[in-house]
Design a protein around this motif. Structure first.
Motif, PDB file in Angstrom:
ATOM      1  N   PRO A 396       0.754  -1.225  -0.009  1.00 15.83           N
ATOM      2  CA  PRO A 396       0.173   0.015  -0.006  1.00 15.83           C
ATOM      3  C   PRO A 396       0.874   1.374  -0.145  1.00 15.83           C
ATOM      4  O   PRO A 396       0.451   2.265  -0.631  1.00 15.83           O
ATOM      5  CB  PRO A 396      -0.715  -0.003   1.189  1.00 15.83           C
ATOM      6  N   ASN A 397       1.941   1.111   0.705  1.00 16.24           N
ATOM      7  CA  ASN A 397       2.462   2.452   1.005  1.00 16.24           C
ATOM      8  C   ASN A 397       4.050   2.413   0.048  1.00 16.24           C
ATOM      9  O   ASN A 397       5.116   3.269   0.303  1.00 16.24           O
ATOM     10  CB  ASN A 397       3.262   3.064   2.456  1.00 16.24           C
ATOM     11  N   GLN A 398       4.095   1.687  -0.925  1.00 17.02           N
ATOM     12  CA  GLN A 398       5.559   1.413  -1.474  1.00 17.02           C
ATOM     13  C   GLN A 398       5.204   2.027  -2.989  1.00 17.02           C
ATOM     14  O   GLN A 398       4.198   2.150  -3.433  1.00 17.02           O
ATOM     15  CB  GLN A 398       5.597   0.302  -1.804  1.00 17.02           C
ATOM     16  N   TYR A 399       6.265   2.564  -3.375  1.00 11.74           N
ATOM     17  CA  TYR A 399       6.396   3.156  -4.934  1.00 11.74           C
ATOM     18  C   TYR A 399       7.678   2.753  -5.566  1.00 11.74           C
ATOM     19  O   TYR A 399       8.536   2.358  -4.886  1.00 11.74           O
ATOM     20  CB  TYR A 399       6.193   4.629  -4.785  1.00 11.74           C
ATOM     21  N   ILE A 400       7.421   2.628  -6.867  1.00 13.25           N
ATOM     22  CA  ILE A 400       8.540   2.249  -7.651  1.00 13.25           C
ATOM     23  C   ILE A 400       8.934   3.295  -8.830  1.00 13.25           C
ATOM     24  O   ILE A 400       7.972   3.711  -9.435  1.00 13.25           O
ATOM     25  CB  ILE A 400       8.523   0.919  -8.500  1.00 13.25           C
TER      26      ILE A 400
END
Length: 677
Positions: A396-400
């Motif tokens: 949910p709080n991850q970004y790439i």
């Protein structure tokens, strides 16, 4: 002259002649019939014209027909007063249309004049005034819209000119219509006055010169006057109606009949309600049952048929959409869209969506715009469009962050938390969730809103989640900007320079260097963080040295030397002594002896053991600088710089390698060590 010109000329000339020369009653009948025909033609043309400009000469027609009708009215007045015989058309209108009754004919005539004068003319005049005003007020906005479409390439120069001409024609047309409606109003007034004159003058002429009794004079001249008034007022009414239709026409896509029918009879429930109401009135009230029942039944049946037709159309639309979707899937070229790769992508989990959603107060999109602006000002390169999309496969709080479809970095944030980083001098610790700052991998702590003020007071650097993502994205773009610079981008930069420096660009491209070679030079500069904003200096240098060598690496070194003021300003602050490391001349000699030149360019053949020793020695010196809190900067001779940078780039990403020729004369340096083996 053309036949059309001759016809229009004779039409206007005949109207003037009729004012002067008496006209036989048979000829008057011919022209009265012609007047009625022309009025019908104008009326039906105005009804079925697609838009108002299809009748762009309507104001002129209005003037001509008004003049012609008044001339016929005067000719009929002469015949009524002189002979009491204005012809069969006038007499028939007085007897048949007027009902053969003086009182009935008079009332019909008065009602006709009132309807034309008060209802149609007054409304048309007001609509013309308002339309003319709004058309003129809207002209600047329409012109700006055309210029905007032209600048974006949505339309061509020819289309833009056509639209401008149409706007001018609309303004001229509605301005002319505003004045032309006065003709119609004046024509109605003149017709009323002429009718009164005919009535009074006819009775006087009949009694005084034709030996008629007062009763005979009233009977004869009243019928003739009413006939003359009707035969002129009915065409005038049709012209007035056409005027109203023209100035109130709103649609440009279909005939008036189609639009009216569709708008009146397109909602089945309206027809059901009307039909039910008509049946109710016919059954409950004393109104004629048969008539109201027929109407009610007819409206209900019509509503049923329209509802059935709408249902069939909806099914056809669904079938067509399904077939179109199926065709799209079956199309072989449909796969082509899947081959496109976005230059920069930011994918994030659903927990970060509020940061990118404007409706929820997120400003990540605005920050992305500012990143592109910041990089353009800092490095002189236009960053491609950054694609933002959510990915449910992520945490949910991850970004790439992806470059050309390949993940190059990632991070994770805590929503509704702040990241606090110790700049190095804060001794008091605060409680929180330990983490690492994703851009520079520095130790940090997640804290909540209540701890923010205290952390800032203690001296911690506190940033919110959108700033963390924006900073991380900015650093990734800086590191990979050389990969994102395409030949098309370089061509755009060349075109921008060419607008004010035609001679320079014409000399350089393509005579000395191609776009691809210039791209390689610019990529070399961006790879080491050197701004390419001063393209004129870069192109001037390339034009000076491209005639002696086309090796892009060597040309890059010449360009760097020309940009020494900018390089010095970037790495060496004014009025400060900068600590640097130098390179042992023996190592420089070994590097130059190991350089091999080929058609594809130069490369190093340095002994692996010696290379490892150089890297080890360099690592020790870099550690010394970092312990002093300084950036790792090493100074070499110009000829060695690019080879030493290639040698060390895989081991030390942030190492700054600068040659002596790239340092401004007013820079103060202090050597704190030398790389030697």
């Amino acid at each position: 002259m053309k036949k059309g010109d001759i016809g229009v000329g004779l039409f206007v000339l005949s109207a003037i002649i009729f004012f002067i020369i008496p006209m036989p009653s048979i000829l008057l009948d011919v022209f009265l019939a012609l007047n009625i025909s022309i009025s019908m033609i104008i009326l039906f043309n105005s009804m079925f014209a697609k838009e108002a400009l299809d009748m762009s000469f309507f104001p002129t027609m209005l003037l001509f027909t008004t003049l012609f009708r008044i001339s016929l009215n005067i000719s009929s007045t002469k015949l009524i007063l002189l002979y009491g015989n204005p012809g069969s058309v006038v007499r028939t209108f007085g007897q048949f249309v007027g009902g053969g009754n003086l009182i009935t004919g008079s009332i019909v005539f008065v009602i006709l004049v009132l309807v034309q004068f008060i209802v149609i003319n007054k409304g048309s005049e007001r609509v013309s005034e308002v339309t003319a005003r709004f058309t003129l007020d809207a002209m600047p906005g329409k012109q700006m819209a055309i210029d905007a479409d032209l600048n974006t390439g949505a339309i061509t120069d020819v289309e833009a000119q056509q639209r401008r001409n149409k706007i001018q024609e609309e303004a001229s047309f509605f301005g002319a219509m505003d004045g032309a409606t006065k003709y119609v109003k004046g024509d109605a007034t003149a017709g009323l006055i002429i009718t009164i004159i005919n009535l009074v003058g006819g009775m006087a002429m009949g009694v005084m010169f034709q030996n008629l009794t007062m009763q005979e004079a009233v009977s004869r001249f009243t019928i003739l006057t009413i006939g003359d008034g009707l035969v002129s007022q009915i065409p005038s009414l049709m012209i007035s109606l056409a005027t109203g239709i023209i100035v109130t026409k709103a649609s440009k896509n279909a005939d008036m009949g189609d639009i009216l029918i569709k708008q009146l009879f397109s909602i089945p429930k309206v027809l059901y309600m009307v039909g039910g109401s008509m049946l109710f009135l016919g059954i409950v009230t004393p109104l004629p049952f048969l008539i109201f029942a027929v109407y009610g039944t007819m409206f209900i049946i019509t509503g049923f048929l329209i509802q059935k037709k709408i249902g069939i159309e909806n099914i056809e639309v669904e079938v067509n959409e399904e077939e179109a979707d199926a065709d799209e899937i079956r199309r072989p070229e449909n796969v082509v869209s899947l081959l496109q790769v976005d230059p920069i992508e930011l994918e994030f989990g659903y927990g970060i969506i509020p940061l990118a959603d404007v409706n929820q107060g997120g400003d990540l999109l605005d920050r992305v715009v500012m990143i592109r602006r910041q990089v353009a000002l800092e490095l002189g390169c236009v960053v491609p469009i950054i694609r933002l999309r959510d990915n449910i496969q992520l945490n949910p709080n991850q970004y790439i962050i992806k470059i050309k479809g390949v993940p190059v970095s990632e991070g994770e944030i805590l929503f509704d938390h702040y990241m606090a980083m110790n700049p190095g001098y804060v001794e008091e610790e605060i409680t929180g969730i330990p983490t690492f700052e994703p851009s520079f991998h520095l130790p940090a702590i997640w804290i909540n809103e209540n701890q923010r003020e205290r952390a800032e007071t203690l001296g911690y650097t506190v940033v919110d989640p959108p700033s963390i993502i924006a900073t991380h994205l900015t650093e990734i773009i800086r590191k990979h900007l050389d990969e994102l610079l395409t030949r098309q981008d370089v061509q755009g930069l060349i075109n921008n320079v060419k607008e004010a420096n035609t001679t320079l660009v014409d000399e350089l491209v393509p005579k000395l260097l191609g776009v691809g070679e210039i791209q390689k030079v610019l990529q070399n500069l961006l790879r080491e963080g050197i701004s390419i904003r001063d393209l004129i200096t870069i192109f001037e240098t390339l034009a000076d040295y491209a005639s002696t060598t086309r090796d892009t690496d060597i040309l890059t070194e010449y360009v760097r030397q020309s940009l020494k003021r900018a390089i010095s300003n970037k790495y060496f602050p004014h009025n400060e002594t900068t600590s640097v490391v130098t390179l042992d001349p023996k190592i420089e000699q070994d590097i130059m002896e190991s350089v091999k030149q080929t058609e594809q360019g130069a490369y190093l053949t340095l002994d692996p053991e010696k290379s490892q020793n150089i890297i080890s020695a360099l690592s020790e010196e870099i550690t010394k600088l970092q312990n002093l809190g300084k950036n790792p900067i090493i100074i070499t001779s110009p000829i060695v710089r690019m080879y030493f940078k290639k040698l060390t780039s895989d081991y030390f990403k942030d190492l700054v390698v600068i040659s002596y020729n790239e340092i401004d004369s007013n820079v103060e340096l202090q050597s704190v060590g030398m790389v030697t083996i």
